[in-house]
Write an enzyme that holds these catalytic residues in place. Structure first.
Site, PDB file in Angstrom:
ATOM      1  N   LYS A 275       0.821  -1.218   0.000  1.00  0.00           N
ATOM      2  CA  LYS A 275       0.000   0.000   0.000  1.00  0.00           C
ATOM      3  C   LYS A 275       0.852   1.264   0.000  1.00  0.00           C
ATOM      4  CE  LYS A 275      -4.044  -2.000   0.483  1.00  0.00           C
ATOM      5  NZ  LYS A 275      -5.165  -1.874  -0.356  1.00  0.00           N
ATOM      6  N   CYS A 276       2.118   1.141  -0.311  1.00  0.00           N
ATOM      7  CA  CYS A 276       3.025   2.284  -0.282  1.00  0.00           C
ATOM      8  C   CYS A 276       2.798   3.168  -1.494  1.00  0.00           C
ATOM      9  CB  CYS A 276       4.471   1.788  -0.262  1.00  0.00           C
ATOM     10  SG  CYS A 276       5.658   3.083  -0.097  1.00  0.00           S
TER      11      CYS A 276
END
Length: 98
Positions: free
Chosen positions: A96-97
């Protein structure tokens, strides 16, 4: 002729590698930095997934007397903590970066 840099494999990581990556990012490694780097690295090696920041903070705070928060991480890793921690740890960025 374009020369591509060979990516470090997870078993090729060492502290010298980490120090060089940190230095290039303008980070001088301290004990606080190493604590986070080793936690992230060990998490990845155990679960084969990079720890998201929220999980990283919860797990570190569970084991530590002195609590840290996301602002502490920003002070230690000022240019996107998720990416800098992953790079210095020699692991992939969390899913989810951004």
């Amino acid at each position: 002729m374009i020369i591509k840099k060979k990516k470090k494999k997870k078993n090729e990581w060492n502290e010298k590698y980490a120090i060089n990556i940190a230095k290039n990012a303008g980070i001088k490694m301290t004990l606080k930095h190493w604590k986070i780097i080793y936690f992230a690295r060990n998490f990845y090696l155990k679960f084969n997934i990079s720890p998201p920041i929220r999980i990283l903070l919860q797990a570190i705070n569970k084991k530590s007397k002195k609590k840290i928060n996301s602002l502490s991480l920003i002070k230690l890793f000022p240019n996107n903590p998720s990416i800098q921690i992953s790079k210095i740890s020699g692991i992939p960025n969390p899913n989810k970066c951004l």
